[in-house]
Write a protein that holds these residues in place. Structure first.
Motif, PDB file in Angstrom:
ATOM      1  N   GLY A 124      57.633  29.527  35.496  1.00 56.14           N
ATOM      2  CA  GLY A 124      56.289  29.009  35.577  1.00 56.14           C
ATOM      3  C   GLY A 124      55.709  28.855  34.189  1.00 56.14           C
ATOM      4  N   GLN A 125      54.475  28.376  34.127  1.00 58.06           N
ATOM      5  CA  GLN A 125      53.854  28.104  32.831  1.00 58.06           C
ATOM      6  C   GLN A 125      53.197  29.336  32.220  1.00 58.06           C
ATOM      7  N   GLY A 126      53.011  30.371  33.022  1.00 56.67           N
ATOM      8  CA  GLY A 126      52.427  31.610  32.529  1.00 56.67           C
ATOM      9  C   GLY A 126      50.939  31.711  32.783  1.00 56.67           C
ATOM     10  N   THR A 127      50.470  32.944  32.920  1.00 54.19           N
ATOM     11  CA  THR A 127      49.039  33.209  33.091  1.00 54.19           C
ATOM     12  C   THR A 127      48.686  34.437  32.258  1.00 54.19           C
ATOM     13  N   GLN A 128      47.563  34.360  31.557  1.00 59.14           N
ATOM     14  CA  GLN A 128      47.165  35.425  30.639  1.00 59.14           C
ATOM     15  C   GLN A 128      46.492  36.567  31.389  1.00 59.14           C
ATOM     16  N   VAL A 129      46.900  37.777  31.071  1.00 55.02           N
ATOM     17  CA  VAL A 129      46.243  38.989  31.562  1.00 55.02           C
ATOM     18  C   VAL A 129      45.798  39.788  30.341  1.00 55.02           C
ATOM     19  N   THR A 130      44.515  40.095  30.291  1.00 53.67           N
ATOM     20  CA  THR A 130      43.956  40.866  29.183  1.00 53.67           C
ATOM     21  C   THR A 130      43.251  42.100  29.737  1.00 53.67           C
ATOM     22  N   VAL A 131      43.654  43.262  29.241  1.00 48.30           N
ATOM     23  CA  VAL A 131      43.057  44.523  29.667  1.00 48.30           C
ATOM     24  C   VAL A 131      42.364  45.135  28.461  1.00 48.30           C
ATOM     25  N   SER A 132      41.064  45.187  28.531  1.00 47.38           N
ATOM     26  CA  SER A 132      40.295  45.644  27.368  1.00 47.38           C
ATOM     27  C   SER A 132      38.933  46.136  27.812  1.00 47.38           C
ATOM     28  N   SER A 133      38.440  47.144  27.091  1.00 48.46           N
ATOM     29  CA  SER A 133      37.096  47.636  27.360  1.00 48.46           C
ATOM     30  C   SER A 133      36.076  46.949  26.453  1.00 48.46           C
ATOM     31  N   ASP A 183      47.608  47.400  39.625  1.00 50.74           N
ATOM     32  CA  ASP A 183      46.552  48.412  39.703  1.00 50.74           C
ATOM     33  C   ASP A 183      46.626  49.342  38.497  1.00 50.74           C
ATOM     34  N   SER A 184      45.557  50.084  38.281  1.00 53.24           N
ATOM     35  CA  SER A 184      45.500  51.041  37.163  1.00 53.24           C
ATOM     36  C   SER A 184      45.948  50.388  35.867  1.00 53.24           C
ATOM     37  N   LEU A 185      45.406  49.235  35.596  1.00 55.76           N
ATOM     38  CA  LEU A 185      45.826  48.470  34.425  1.00 55.76           C
ATOM     39  C   LEU A 185      45.469  49.189  33.127  1.00 55.76           C
ATOM     40  N   LYS A 186      46.353  49.028  32.150  1.00 52.19           N
ATOM     41  CA  LYS A 186      46.201  49.648  30.840  1.00 52.19           C
ATOM     42  C   LYS A 186      46.150  48.549  29.770  1.00 52.19           C
ATOM     43  N   PRO A 187      45.588  48.854  28.612  1.00 54.74           N
ATOM     44  CA  PRO A 187      45.565  47.850  27.534  1.00 54.74           C
ATOM     45  C   PRO A 187      46.956  47.332  27.184  1.00 54.74           C
ATOM     46  N   GLU A 188      47.965  48.193  27.302  1.00 58.28           N
ATOM     47  CA  GLU A 188      49.324  47.758  26.969  1.00 58.28           C
ATOM     48  C   GLU A 188      49.924  46.817  28.006  1.00 58.28           C
ATOM     49  N   ASP A 189      49.226  46.572  29.107  1.00 59.32           N
ATOM     50  CA  ASP A 189      49.666  45.563  30.076  1.00 59.32           C
ATOM     51  C   ASP A 189      49.237  44.154  29.657  1.00 59.32           C
ATOM     52  N   THR A 190      48.440  44.059  28.603  1.00 62.13           N
ATOM     53  CA  THR A 190      47.994  42.762  28.125  1.00 62.13           C
ATOM     54  C   THR A 190      49.183  41.899  27.701  1.00 62.13           C
ATOM     55  N   ALA A 191      49.280  40.715  28.287  1.00 57.82           N
ATOM     56  CA  ALA A 191      50.416  39.826  28.019  1.00 57.82           C
ATOM     57  C   ALA A 191      50.225  38.526  28.788  1.00 57.82           C
ATOM     58  N   SER A 203      40.638  38.669  32.622  1.00 51.52           N
ATOM     59  CA  SER A 203      40.292  39.847  31.828  1.00 51.52           C
ATOM     60  C   SER A 203      39.759  40.937  32.734  1.00 51.52           C
ATOM     61  N   VAL A 204      40.176  42.157  32.459  1.00 53.35           N
ATOM     62  CA  VAL A 204      39.761  43.290  33.278  1.00 53.35           C
ATOM     63  C   VAL A 204      39.677  44.521  32.397  1.00 53.35           C
ATOM     64  N   GLN A 205      38.863  45.477  32.796  1.00 51.20           N
ATOM     65  CA  GLN A 205      38.755  46.731  32.046  1.00 51.20           C
ATOM     66  C   GLN A 205      39.903  47.662  32.411  1.00 51.20           C
ATOM     67  N   PRO A 206      40.221  48.586  31.527  1.00 51.84           N
ATOM     68  CA  PRO A 206      41.258  49.582  31.852  1.00 51.84           C
ATOM     69  C   PRO A 206      40.945  50.292  33.163  1.00 51.84           C
ATOM     70  N   GLY A 207      41.975  50.470  33.969  1.00 49.83           N
ATOM     71  CA  GLY A 207      41.819  51.076  35.281  1.00 49.83           C
ATOM     72  C   GLY A 207      41.563  50.072  36.389  1.00 49.83           C
ATOM     73  N   GLY A 208      41.324  48.827  36.013  1.00 51.21           N
ATOM     74  CA  GLY A 208      41.044  47.797  37.000  1.00 51.21           C
ATOM     75  C   GLY A 208      42.297  47.222  37.630  1.00 51.21           C
ATOM     76  N   SER A 209      42.087  46.216  38.482  1.00 51.15           N
ATOM     77  CA  SER A 209      43.190  45.598  39.217  1.00 51.15           C
ATOM     78  C   SER A 209      43.115  44.077  39.128  1.00 51.15           C
ATOM     79  N   LEU A 210      44.280  43.462  39.225  1.00 51.49           N
ATOM     80  CA  LEU A 210      44.395  42.014  39.356  1.00 51.49           C
ATOM     81  C   LEU A 210      45.558  41.716  40.282  1.00 51.49           C
TER      82      LEU A 210
END
Length: 113
Positions: free
Chosen positions: A104-113, A83-91, A11-18
């Motif tokens: 692969g089995q998948g990994t969750q990415v959540t972008v939210s404030s 980089d510059s992650l947005k909420p719509e990148d959540t998947a 999980s990361v805030q908008p604008g963050g990186s993973l």
């Protein structure tokens, strides 16, 4: 047995990186294109980025300029720098061996404030 194991989601805030990693077992990695797909709730799985054996890359329009795909053949690993992650990148993000057609089995990415 061939395996693709993703890591690095979270999980990361908008604008963050993973940075996602996909470690591959088996001998196919050096002779196969690799890709990252993602699937958001209620949506179809979609191509995010792809990298060829020579290092040529392709990006989906929604991630161009923000995501970078790379590979390390010596480590049998493909990466997705986001980089510059947005909420719509959540998947859920999936690693895919294009020619061999392994997922692969998948990994969750959540972008939210």
């Amino acid at each position: 047995q061939v395996q693709l194991e993703e890591s690095g989601g979270g999980s990361v805030q908008p604008g963050g990186s993973l940075r996602l990693s996909c470690a591959a077992s088996g001998t196919f990695f050096s002779i196969d294109s690799m890709a990252w797909y993602r699937q958001a709730p209620g949506k179809q799985r979609a191509l995010v980025a792809q990298i060829g054996i020579s290092g040529s890359t392709y990006y989906g329009d929604s991630v161009k300029g923000r995501f970078t795909i790379s590979r390390d053949t010596a480590k049998n690993t493909v990466y997705l720098q986001m980089d510059s992650l947005k909420p719509e990148d959540t998947a859920v993000y999936y690693c895919f061996a294009v020619g061999s057609r392994y997922w692969g089995q998948g990994t969750q990415v959540t972008v939210s404030s």
